[in-house]
Structure formats: structure tokens, C-alpha cells
Scaffold this active site. Structure first.
Site, PDB file in Angstrom:
ATOM      1  N   TYR A   1       8.191   6.872  14.214  1.00 24.12           N
ATOM      2  CA  TYR A   1       8.231   5.967  12.814  1.00 24.12           C
ATOM      3  C   TYR A   1       8.441   4.348  13.560  1.00 24.12           C
ATOM      4  CZ  TYR A   1       9.780   3.413   8.563  1.00 24.12           C
ATOM      5  OH  TYR A   1       9.860   2.711   7.604  1.00 24.12           O
TER       6      TYR A   1
ATOM      7  N   SER B   1       8.784  -2.884   8.383  1.00 28.38           N
ATOM      8  CA  SER B   1      10.151  -2.266   8.329  1.00 28.38           C
ATOM      9  C   SER B   1      10.938  -3.223   9.276  1.00 28.38           C
ATOM     10  CB  SER B   1      10.294  -0.786   8.729  1.00 28.38           C
ATOM     11  OG  SER B   1      11.679  -0.491   8.906  1.00 28.38           O
TER      12      SER B   1
HETATM   13  P1  NAD Z   1       8.371   6.360  -0.793  1.00 28.81           P
HETATM   14  O1  NAD Z   1       8.430   7.707   0.182  1.00 28.81           O
HETATM   15  O2  NAD Z   1       9.105   6.420  -2.043  1.00 28.81           O
HETATM   16  O3  NAD Z   1       6.768   5.929  -0.968  1.00 28.81           O
HETATM   17  C1  NAD Z   1       5.892   5.849  -0.061  1.00 28.81           C
HETATM   18  C2  NAD Z   1       4.432   5.974  -0.488  1.00 28.81           C
HETATM   19  O4  NAD Z   1       3.632   6.104   0.083  1.00 28.81           O
HETATM   20  C3  NAD Z   1       4.329   7.284  -1.840  1.00 28.81           C
HETATM   21  O5  NAD Z   1       4.028   6.457  -2.953  1.00 28.81           O
HETATM   22  C4  NAD Z   1       3.694   8.154  -1.211  1.00 28.81           C
HETATM   23  O6  NAD Z   1       2.948   9.040  -2.090  1.00 28.81           O
HETATM   24  C5  NAD Z   1       2.851   7.268  -0.198  1.00 28.81           C
HETATM   25  N1  NAD Z   1       2.094   8.022   0.810  1.00 28.81           N
HETATM   26  C6  NAD Z   1       2.779   8.806   1.726  1.00 28.81           C
HETATM   27  N2  NAD Z   1       1.683   9.458   2.471  1.00 28.81           N
HETATM   28  C7  NAD Z   1       0.503   8.995   2.096  1.00 28.81           C
HETATM   29  C8  NAD Z   1      -0.615   9.332   2.350  1.00 28.81           C
HETATM   30  N3  NAD Z   1      -1.004  10.038   3.265  1.00 28.81           N
HETATM   31  N4  NAD Z   1      -1.878   8.940   1.643  1.00 28.81           N
HETATM   32  C9  NAD Z   1      -1.474   8.230   0.639  1.00 28.81           C
HETATM   33  N5  NAD Z   1      -0.339   7.623   0.399  1.00 28.81           N
HETATM   34  C10 NAD Z   1       0.793   8.300   0.974  1.00 28.81           C
HETATM   35  O7  NAD Z   1       8.965   5.396   0.091  1.00 28.81           O
HETATM   36  P2  NAD Z   1       9.181   3.838  -0.028  1.00 28.81           P
HETATM   37  O8  NAD Z   1      10.316   3.304   0.530  1.00 28.81           O
HETATM   38  O9  NAD Z   1       8.424   3.162  -1.224  1.00 28.81           O
HETATM   39  O10 NAD Z   1       8.131   3.334   1.284  1.00 28.81           O
HETATM   40  C11 NAD Z   1       6.939   2.466   1.151  1.00 28.81           C
HETATM   41  C12 NAD Z   1       6.931   1.507   2.662  1.00 28.81           C
HETATM   42  O11 NAD Z   1       8.165   0.904   2.581  1.00 28.81           O
HETATM   43  C13 NAD Z   1       6.661   2.353   3.842  1.00 28.81           C
HETATM   44  O12 NAD Z   1       5.602   2.027   4.520  1.00 28.81           O
HETATM   45  C14 NAD Z   1       8.170   2.851   4.485  1.00 28.81           C
HETATM   46  O13 NAD Z   1       7.904   2.796   5.551  1.00 28.81           O
HETATM   47  C15 NAD Z   1       8.467   1.104   4.099  1.00 28.81           C
HETATM   48  N6  NAD Z   1       9.913   0.727   4.016  1.00 28.81           N
HETATM   49  C16 NAD Z   1      10.802   1.502   3.402  1.00 28.81           C
HETATM   50  C17 NAD Z   1      12.204   1.222   3.724  1.00 28.81           C
HETATM   51  C18 NAD Z   1      13.124   1.744   2.472  1.00 28.81           C
HETATM   52  O14 NAD Z   1      14.316   1.656   2.831  1.00 28.81           O
HETATM   53  N7  NAD Z   1      12.991   2.383   1.264  1.00 28.81           N
HETATM   54  C19 NAD Z   1      12.601   0.555   4.325  1.00 28.81           C
HETATM   55  C20 NAD Z   1      11.687   0.124   5.342  1.00 28.81           C
HETATM   56  C21 NAD Z   1      10.338   0.224   5.319  1.00 28.81           C
END
Ligand code: NAD
Length: 265
Positions: A166, A153
Site C-alpha cells: 500500500y 494517503s
Molecule cells: P472504501 O473501501 O470505503 O472505498 C474504496 C472504494 O474503491 C470502494 O468504492 C471500492 O468499491 C472501490 N474499489 C476498490 N477496488 C476497486 C476496483 N478494482 N475497481 C473499482 N473500484 C474499486 O475506502 P475509502 O476509505 O473510501 O478509500 C478511498 C480512497 O482513499 C482509497 O484510495 C484509499 O487508499 C484512500 N485513503 C483512505 C483512508 C481512510 O482512512 N479511509 C486514508 C488514506 C487514504
């Protein structure tokens, strides 16, 4: 860019960025393991989309991508190890690991509970650590090179008040990548971070439903829009391919310029 013949596990790929990554990898011909914790219907949706891509590929007489779903909680080291083992059992090997699953919990620092701290650190850092270890053990046993891609991130660098656990997890991920780039280089194993800014996924549901906060955020993004999962996925596709063989130990930001223009409201 072709990923034909590659087997790639993407953790947390039942929705959001993880699902976008799986679809991009499948388009390039990779076989993909779709991991989910509690939403089999999301994993099935991802799988159906992979099969549609593989089907089209088959009609054009190229080896179509295949998908396979596995349930595992990334917060449990035992389940993480099972996930890697079952992926290898199903496809016969693993070439690339994408550590995507992640969660965040909002609270002022002085109110953070031990349970919330553990939940965030267990999934975002401990799960990543031991998934990577099991993957590396497999590569060592089979004497093959491989690639690790961590979805980090902008908050591996950028402070984010009220999300300290986080930020600690993503900052830890940054050092995991730097350390392992050095330690695993001689084995032909590369490791890099892809660091998204604000991407339109369910993790941001609250923000997306708050026009005032969303407007303020968009003002901070030089490219003037939120990112989409495919904006992140295209870079993961490149880093998974042999075009990226000489790249290791780096973080690549996919944030529309947010990092250098961010102000907390
Ligand atoms: P999201 O919540 O849509 O997806 C997260 C995914 O992780 C989901 O499929 C969920 O089922 C899975 N997950 C959560 N806990 C879990 C566990 N204990 N075991 C297995 N799977 C689990 O969020 P996203 O935006 O798609 O995030 C994906 C990654 O990107 C994350 O690591 C997040 O920190 C990172 N990220 C997202 C953003 C954003 O703005 N969306 C920004 C920076 C980083």
C-alpha cells in the site's frame, strides 16, 4: 465555488470517500460519473443522492447536477480505458478525473503474496496511471485544459508497517503527480494529491471495531477525531474548481494533524 457545466469522473464512488466526493461535486453543480466494481447497489445509492441534490437545484431554477453509473474494475487496464471512453460518450466530455479507488492488504512484509501485491499495485497505481493517460489523451484530442486529483494517503510519506505494498503504491502516486505536473503543465493540465489520514469509511472497519487500537490512534490525532468523507470531499471540490487553476504538483494532507504526531503502536 461553482462546478456548473463540469463533467467529473470519480473512481470507486459506490461508498466511502468516493461517494462523499461525488455528493460534494454534485452540490456545486457538476455532472458526475459514479464508478463501481462490484456493488451496483452502492452506486445506485450514490446516484439517488445526486438526483436528490439535482432535483433541489432544479426547483431553484439552476441547472441541476446529473449522475451516471459505470461498472469497471480499476485493476484492469482494458476496463479503465472503457470507463474513460464510456464517461466521455455519456456526457460528451470529461473535465476532471478523481482517482479515488484504492485497496489495502494487511500482512508482514515476509508473508506478502504475489497475488496481494498485484491486487494493490494494479488498482492503486497501474489503474491510476492508465486512467490518467486515457483522460490526458482525451484532453489533447479536444484541445482543452483539465484537472487530475489523486486520493493518495498520509502513507505516501509516512511508513505503515504491515502495509508495504500500500505504501509503495501511494509513494508511487506521489511521484506520478510530481512528474506529470511538469510534463502536463504546458497543456494546461493540473494534477494534485489529496492525502487523507484516518477517515471513517469501510476500509477501516477492522480498526473501528477494535476499541484499543482506535483509542491509541485517536491519541495520535491532534484534532481528536477521525475524519469524515466530507472533510476530504470539500478539498476535492476546491481543487476541481477554477479557484485552483494555479495549483499543481502538490500534496494536501487532510488528517487532523496526524502526520506530524504519528507513532506506530
Ligand atoms: P472504501 O473501501 O470505503 O472505498 C474504496 C472504494 O474503491 C470502494 O468504492 C471500492 O468499491 C472501490 N474499489 C476498490 N477496488 C476497486 C476496483 N478494482 N475497481 C473499482 N473500484 C474499486 O475506502 P475509502 O476509505 O473510501 O478509500 C478511498 C480512497 O482513499 C482509497 O484510495 C484509499 O487508499 C484512500 N485513503 C483512505 C483512508 C481512510 O482512512 N479511509 C486514508 C488514506 C487514504
Amino acid at each position: 465555488m461553482s462546478l456548473e457545466g463540469k463533467v467529473i469522473l470519480v473512481t470507486g464512488s459506490s461508498q466511502g470517500i468516493g461517494q462523499g466526493i461525488v455528493l460534494r461535486l454534485a452540490q456545486a453543480g457538476a455532472n458526475v460519473v459514479i464508478n463501481y466494481r462490484s456493488h451496483p447497489e452502492g452506486a445506485e445509492e450514490t446516484l439517488a443522492k445526486v438526483q436528490a441534490i439535482g432535483g433541489k437545484c432544479h426547483m431553484a431554477q439552476c441547472p441541476g447536477a446529473q449522475g451516471h453509473t459505470i461498472k469497471a474494475d480499476l485493476g484492469s487496464v482494458q476496463e479503465v480505458r472503457q470507463l474513460i471512453a464510456e464517461s466521455i460518450e455519456h456526457f460528451g466530455k470529461l473535465d476532471v478525473l478523481v482517482n479515488n479507488a484504492g485497496i489495502e492488504k494487511h500482512a508482514p512484509f515476509w508473508d506478502v503474496t504475489e497475488a496481494d501485491y498485484d491486487a494493490v499495485l494494479n488498482v492503486n497505481l497501474k489503474g491510476v496511471f492508465f486512467a490518467t493517460q486515457a483522460f490526458v489523451q482525451h484532453l489533447i484530442e479536444t484541445k482543452r485544459p483539465g484537472k487530475i486529483i489523486n486520493i493518495s494517503s498520509v502513507h505516501e510519506d509516512l511508513p505503515f508497517p504491515n502495509f508495504t505494498a500500500y505504501c509503495v503504491s501511494k509513494g508511487g502516486m506521489k511521484m506520478l503527480t510530481r512528474n506529470l505536473a511538469v510534463e502536463l503543465g504546458s497543456l494546461g493540465i493540473t494534477i494534485n494529491n489529496v492525502a487523507p489520514g484516518a477517515i471513517e469509511t469501510p476500509i477501516n472497519t477492522q480498526l473501528l471495531n477494535d476499541p484499543q487500537k482506535l483509542g491509541a490512534l485517536l491519541n495520535n490525532i491532534p484534532l481528536g477525531r477521525l475524519g469524515q468523507p466530507q472533510d476530504v470531499a470539500s478539498l476535492v471540490g476546491f481543487l476541481s474548481s477554477s479557484d485552483a487553476d494555479y495549483i499543481t504538483g502538490s500534496t494536501f494532507f487532510v488528517d487532523g494533524g496526524l502526520l506530524w504526531n504519528y507513532q506506530e503502536q
